[in-house]
Design a protein around this motif. Structure first.
Motif, PDB file in Angstrom:
ATOM      1  N   ILE A 119       0.749  -1.143   0.098  1.00  0.00           N
ATOM      2  CA  ILE A 119      -0.064   0.005   0.104  1.00  0.00           C
ATOM      3  C   ILE A 119       0.897   1.144  -0.144  1.00  0.00           C
ATOM      4  O   ILE A 119       0.786   2.223  -0.743  1.00  0.00           O
ATOM      5  CB  ILE A 119      -0.932  -0.013   1.216  1.00  0.00           C
ATOM      6  N   LEU A 120       1.960   1.126   0.943  1.00  0.00           N
ATOM      7  CA  LEU A 120       2.811   2.186   0.830  1.00  0.00           C
ATOM      8  C   LEU A 120       3.604   2.662  -0.604  1.00  0.00           C
ATOM      9  O   LEU A 120       3.707   3.688  -1.055  1.00  0.00           O
ATOM     10  CB  LEU A 120       3.912   1.891   1.957  1.00  0.00           C
ATOM     11  N   ALA A 121       3.957   1.488  -1.225  1.00  0.00           N
ATOM     12  CA  ALA A 121       4.448   1.524  -2.592  1.00  0.00           C
ATOM     13  C   ALA A 121       3.534   2.171  -3.464  1.00  0.00           C
ATOM     14  O   ALA A 121       3.889   3.104  -4.436  1.00  0.00           O
ATOM     15  CB  ALA A 121       4.903   0.139  -2.772  1.00  0.00           C
ATOM     16  N   PHE A 122       2.323   1.847  -3.474  1.00  0.00           N
ATOM     17  CA  PHE A 122       1.285   2.513  -4.223  1.00  0.00           C
ATOM     18  C   PHE A 122       1.158   3.970  -4.055  1.00  0.00           C
ATOM     19  O   PHE A 122       0.816   4.724  -4.863  1.00  0.00           O
ATOM     20  CB  PHE A 122      -0.059   1.679  -4.212  1.00  0.00           C
ATOM     21  N   CYS A 123       1.147   4.279  -2.814  1.00  0.00           N
ATOM     22  CA  CYS A 123       0.939   5.576  -2.662  1.00  0.00           C
ATOM     23  C   CYS A 123       2.101   6.360  -2.845  1.00  0.00           C
ATOM     24  O   CYS A 123       1.875   7.467  -3.511  1.00  0.00           O
ATOM     25  CB  CYS A 123       0.737   5.712  -0.973  1.00  0.00           C
ATOM     26  N   ALA A 124       3.305   5.915  -2.809  1.00  0.00           N
ATOM     27  CA  ALA A 124       4.389   6.758  -3.325  1.00  0.00           C
ATOM     28  C   ALA A 124       4.336   6.814  -4.944  1.00  0.00           C
ATOM     29  O   ALA A 124       4.636   7.989  -5.334  1.00  0.00           O
ATOM     30  CB  ALA A 124       5.940   6.050  -2.884  1.00  0.00           C
ATOM     31  N   ALA A 125       4.067   5.782  -5.424  1.00  0.00           N
ATOM     32  CA  ALA A 125       3.929   5.595  -6.806  1.00  0.00           C
ATOM     33  C   ALA A 125       2.963   6.736  -7.441  1.00  0.00           C
ATOM     34  O   ALA A 125       3.153   7.621  -8.115  1.00  0.00           O
ATOM     35  CB  ALA A 125       3.793   4.413  -7.342  1.00  0.00           C
ATOM     36  N   GLY A 126       1.940   6.857  -6.575  1.00  0.00           N
ATOM     37  CA  GLY A 126       0.744   7.939  -6.965  1.00  0.00           C
ATOM     38  C   GLY A 126       1.456   9.245  -6.809  1.00  0.00           C
ATOM     39  O   GLY A 126       0.988  10.090  -7.435  1.00  0.00           O
ATOM     40  N   LEU A 127       2.140   9.558  -5.747  1.00  0.00           N
ATOM     41  CA  LEU A 127       2.769  10.809  -5.622  1.00  0.00           C
ATOM     42  C   LEU A 127       3.741  11.092  -6.794  1.00  0.00           C
ATOM     43  O   LEU A 127       3.653  12.119  -7.117  1.00  0.00           O
ATOM     44  CB  LEU A 127       3.581  10.795  -4.287  1.00  0.00           C
ATOM     45  N   VAL A 128       4.455  10.164  -7.291  1.00  0.00           N
ATOM     46  CA  VAL A 128       5.131  10.304  -8.532  1.00  0.00           C
ATOM     47  C   VAL A 128       4.613  10.645  -9.532  1.00  0.00           C
ATOM     48  O   VAL A 128       4.683  11.806 -10.281  1.00  0.00           O
ATOM     49  CB  VAL A 128       5.881   9.082  -8.734  1.00  0.00           C
ATOM     50  N   VAL A 129       3.399   9.920  -9.923  1.00  0.00           N
ATOM     51  CA  VAL A 129       2.446  10.447 -10.794  1.00  0.00           C
ATOM     52  C   VAL A 129       1.990  11.863 -10.956  1.00  0.00           C
ATOM     53  O   VAL A 129       1.862  12.664 -11.876  1.00  0.00           O
ATOM     54  CB  VAL A 129       1.437   9.256 -11.194  1.00  0.00           C
ATOM     55  N   HIS A 130       1.610  12.151  -9.731  1.00  0.00           N
ATOM     56  CA  HIS A 130       0.774  13.388  -9.413  1.00  0.00           C
ATOM     57  C   HIS A 130       1.960  14.440  -9.537  1.00  0.00           C
ATOM     58  O   HIS A 130       1.959  15.554 -10.178  1.00  0.00           O
ATOM     59  CB  HIS A 130       0.350  13.552  -8.149  1.00  0.00           C
ATOM     60  N   GLY A 131       3.159  14.431  -8.983  1.00  0.00           N
ATOM     61  CA  GLY A 131       4.346  15.303  -9.355  1.00  0.00           C
ATOM     62  C   GLY A 131       4.529  15.604 -10.772  1.00  0.00           C
ATOM     63  O   GLY A 131       5.005  16.664 -11.068  1.00  0.00           O
ATOM     64  N   ILE A 132       4.715  14.404 -11.574  1.00  0.00           N
ATOM     65  CA  ILE A 132       4.860  14.745 -13.063  1.00  0.00           C
ATOM     66  C   ILE A 132       3.755  15.654 -13.565  1.00  0.00           C
ATOM     67  O   ILE A 132       4.006  16.461 -14.374  1.00  0.00           O
ATOM     68  CB  ILE A 132       4.705  13.389 -13.833  1.00  0.00           C
ATOM     69  N   LEU A 133       2.488  15.436 -13.011  1.00  0.00           N
ATOM     70  CA  LEU A 133       1.356  16.239 -13.659  1.00  0.00           C
ATOM     71  C   LEU A 133       1.518  17.765 -13.098  1.00  0.00           C
ATOM     72  O   LEU A 133       1.476  18.805 -13.819  1.00  0.00           O
ATOM     73  CB  LEU A 133       0.045  15.729 -12.946  1.00  0.00           C
ATOM     74  N   ALA A 134       2.034  18.199 -11.693  1.00  0.00           N
ATOM     75  CA  ALA A 134       2.382  19.216 -11.098  1.00  0.00           C
ATOM     76  C   ALA A 134       3.429  19.783 -11.765  1.00  0.00           C
ATOM     77  O   ALA A 134       3.648  21.157 -12.131  1.00  0.00           O
ATOM     78  CB  ALA A 134       2.239  19.115  -9.741  1.00  0.00           C
ATOM     79  N   LEU A 135       4.424  19.150 -12.403  1.00  0.00           N
ATOM     80  CA  LEU A 135       5.784  19.665 -13.061  1.00  0.00           C
ATOM     81  C   LEU A 135       5.398  20.067 -14.545  1.00  0.00           C
ATOM     82  O   LEU A 135       5.942  21.274 -14.895  1.00  0.00           O
ATOM     83  CB  LEU A 135       6.854  18.587 -13.190  1.00  0.00           C
ATOM     84  N   ILE A 136       4.521  19.312 -15.207  1.00  0.00           N
ATOM     85  CA  ILE A 136       3.943  20.074 -16.324  1.00  0.00           C
ATOM     86  C   ILE A 136       3.182  21.164 -16.273  1.00  0.00           C
ATOM     87  O   ILE A 136       3.298  21.926 -16.874  1.00  0.00           O
ATOM     88  CB  ILE A 136       3.138  18.797 -17.217  1.00  0.00           C
ATOM     89  N   ALA A 137       2.389  21.132 -15.230  1.00  0.00           N
ATOM     90  CA  ALA A 137       1.534  22.205 -15.084  1.00  0.00           C
ATOM     91  C   ALA A 137       2.143  23.622 -14.707  1.00  0.00           C
ATOM     92  O   ALA A 137       1.753  24.582 -15.013  1.00  0.00           O
ATOM     93  CB  ALA A 137       0.353  21.911 -13.870  1.00  0.00           C
ATOM     94  N   CYS A 138       3.207  23.324 -14.082  1.00  0.00           N
ATOM     95  CA  CYS A 138       4.037  24.810 -13.462  1.00  0.00           C
ATOM     96  C   CYS A 138       4.493  25.388 -14.609  1.00  0.00           C
ATOM     97  O   CYS A 138       4.807  26.586 -14.283  1.00  0.00           O
ATOM     98  CB  CYS A 138       5.037  24.231 -12.632  1.00  0.00           C
ATOM     99  N   SER A 139       4.540  24.716 -15.940  1.00  0.00           N
ATOM    100  CA  SER A 139       5.023  25.751 -17.020  1.00  0.00           C
ATOM    101  C   SER A 139       4.080  26.124 -17.835  1.00  0.00           C
ATOM    102  O   SER A 139       4.299  26.570 -19.009  1.00  0.00           O
ATOM    103  CB  SER A 139       6.095  24.900 -17.574  1.00  0.00           C
ATOM    104  N   ARG A 140       2.700  25.599 -17.525  1.00  0.00           N
ATOM    105  CA  ARG A 140       1.617  26.024 -18.376  1.00  0.00           C
ATOM    106  C   ARG A 140       0.699  27.035 -17.585  1.00  0.00           C
ATOM    107  O   ARG A 140       0.418  26.820 -16.391  1.00  0.00           O
ATOM    108  CB  ARG A 140       0.854  24.746 -19.173  1.00  0.00           C
ATOM    109  N   THR A 141      -0.347  27.611 -18.304  1.00  0.00           N
ATOM    110  CA  THR A 141      -1.294  28.398 -17.979  1.00  0.00           C
ATOM    111  C   THR A 141      -2.824  27.373 -18.014  1.00  0.00           C
ATOM    112  O   THR A 141      -3.055  27.023 -18.693  1.00  0.00           O
ATOM    113  CB  THR A 141      -1.798  29.509 -18.799  1.00  0.00           C
ATOM    114  N   ALA A 142      -3.085  27.090 -16.580  1.00  0.00           N
ATOM    115  CA  ALA A 142      -4.275  26.311 -16.698  1.00  0.00           C
ATOM    116  C   ALA A 142      -5.429  27.222 -16.467  1.00  0.00           C
ATOM    117  O   ALA A 142      -5.660  28.214 -15.402  1.00  0.00           O
ATOM    118  CB  ALA A 142      -4.313  25.257 -15.275  1.00  0.00           C
TER     119      ALA A 142
END
Length: 465
Positions: A119-142
């Motif tokens: 469960i902890l591994a899945f949660c950490a992986a989910g944070l990775v995927v969200h982090g990628i979304l946030a990283l892309i979003a920080c250079s774009r206008t939402a």
């Protein structure tokens, strides 16, 4: 009513978010791999994952983004972390010296087990995927929520009246004998997703300042959720309320302190609602014939909902992994969940996907099962059908799918974002079977579709000025 002094949380940010975000992603990858392969024990990984989630929230709050409020992959992982690791461990640690924790002591083996590690591994992986979304979003206008006026106000008023009528219909179907069992079951199944969409849509209209005021919408939400609770709606009305609350916070300028207070208030309300739901379901438990002190009754329900249920679920997941981790991976078996997408009207012989009773006996060690339905979380069913390799495959698929849903919520305000939030009760359900999880989102999304199409011309994306 929300005015222009409350800009949405998705405005463009030009500060230095990329470097710390990349660091969080790299650390989360390391934790996901090490705890997933059992190189780091859950007791240490638990602390690390908690700190990384806190760092992600702090970073987005500092940078004025708050994408985590509308990211399904982040919220699902956060639910898994809090509900299945942090909260049960904290309650057990705090109460062990003072309370006789003798209810099924065997499930306490879950703490620090392989199941908690997964469960902890899945949660950490989910944070990775969200982090990628946030990283892309920080250079774009939402784009922000639309604030253009709708002088006719027809759609919002129609939706308000329809939601009220459905609430009254649901009340009549569940509290009287006016309808047949078949009609009542159909109303029970169909009203929840339709109400979820209508209520979030109405909240969107209220925040749009042009179609309906906020207070009538809040009163309608309260009425409909109360009706669902009275009808033994379980966690669905609570999660619909959560979807509405998150949608409101995500589209207003709310301080970090206010968010913290809102979370604490929601926790208190959740406990009260849990007690009320249990009172509705089992009124005899609180009656004079039960000699247990009232405070002890409340405490027992608290422990059952926040400790034993999660510990038991994690224990069952550990047993599933121990029994099937070396299961042979065969690609044809990985379509096991797709069968649920075929309507029973088309395929009457379709298998029953409600397997909680079987899990309770085979993996949870319950010899006598009546109405109890055990869970093995989202992670369990893929393991049964293909071992650790199948878990990796389906876990990756789920995270990518939720990333795409999150991208829709971030970059397409209006109707697409409303739909994502309306589906929250089903995409945030971490202790659901994988097949039922996917099937419920497709089925209930289909229930929402006609109302989505009717509202489309009033909430479609508009160009920014």
């Amino acid at each position: 009513m929300i005015g222009s002094e409350h800009p949405p949380v998705t405005e463009r940010y030009t500060g230095g978010m990329a470097l710390p975000q990349t660091a969080i992603i790299c650390l989360a990858v390391g934790l996901a791999v090490t705890v997933g392969t059992d190189l780091v024990t859950p007791s240490y990984a638990r602390i690390g994952v908690m700190l990384l989630f806190g760092a992600q929230i702090w970073l987005e709050q500092r940078c004025g983004r708050r994408l985590f409020l509308m990211s399904p992959v982040f919220l699902l992982a956060l639910v898994g972390l809090v509900a299945f690791t942090l909260l049960p461990n904290a309650i057990y640690t705090a109460l062990q010296p003072f309370h006789d924790l003798t209810y099924r002591p065997i499930v306490l083996a879950y703490f620090g087990s392989r199941g908690e590690g997964l469960i902890l591994a899945f949660c950490a992986a989910g944070l990775v995927v969200h982090g990628i979304l946030a990283l892309i979003a920080c250079s774009r206008t939402a784009p922000s929520i639309s604030r253009n006026p709708d002088p006719r106000r027809g759609k919002a008023r129609t939706a308000y009246g329809l939601s009220g009528i459905l609430g009254l219909l649901f009340l009549a179907a569940t509290q009287t004998d006016l309808f047949s069992d078949t009609a009542t079951n159909l109303i029970r199944t169909g009203v929840a997703p339709v109400q979820a969409f209508l209520l979030v849509y109405l909240l969107h209209c209220a925040l749009d300042r042009s179609r309906i005021r906020l207070m009538p919408v809040v009163l309608l939400i309260f009425f409909n959720l109360t009706v669902m609770v009275l009808a033994h709606g379980g966690k669905i009305p609570v999660l619909i309320g959560l979807a509405a609350g998150l949608y409101y916070i995500a589209h207003t300028r709310v301080s970090y302190t206010a968010i913290t207070k809102a979370v604490l208030a929601f926790a208190v309300v959740l406990v009260i609602v849990m007690q009320f739901i249990h009172l509705v379901r089992e009124p005899e438990y609180y009656g004079p014939s039960n000699e247990i002190a009232f405070t002890q009754k409340i405490g027992n329900i608290f422990l059952r909902k926040l400790l034993w249920r999660q510990a038991e679920t994690g224990y069952c997941l550990s047993k599933v992994f121990a029994a099937h981790k070396d299961e042979r991976f065969e690609m044809p078996n990985q379509t096991f969940w797709m069968e649920i997408l075929i309507p029973r009207a088309v395929w009457p012989e379709k298998a029953d996907f409600s397997l909680g009773g079987r899990y309770a006996k085979v993996y949870c060690g319950m010899k006598y099962v009546n109405s109890h339905s055990a869970s093995i979380t989202l992670l369990g069913q893929p393991i049964i059908h293909g071992g650790a390799a199948a878990l990796l495959l389906h876990g990756t698929f789920l995270l990518v799918f939720l990333w795409c849903v999150g991208a829709v919520a971030v970059w397409w305000p209006g109707l697409p974002r409303v739909t994502v939030f309306a589906l929250l009760p089903w995409w945030i359900d971490f202790d659901q079977d994988f097949a039922l999880y996917m099937g419920n989102m497709v089925k209930f999304g289909t229930f929402m579709l006609p109302f989505l199409l009717l509202a489309m011309d009033r909430t479609r994306r508009r160009p920014e000025n």
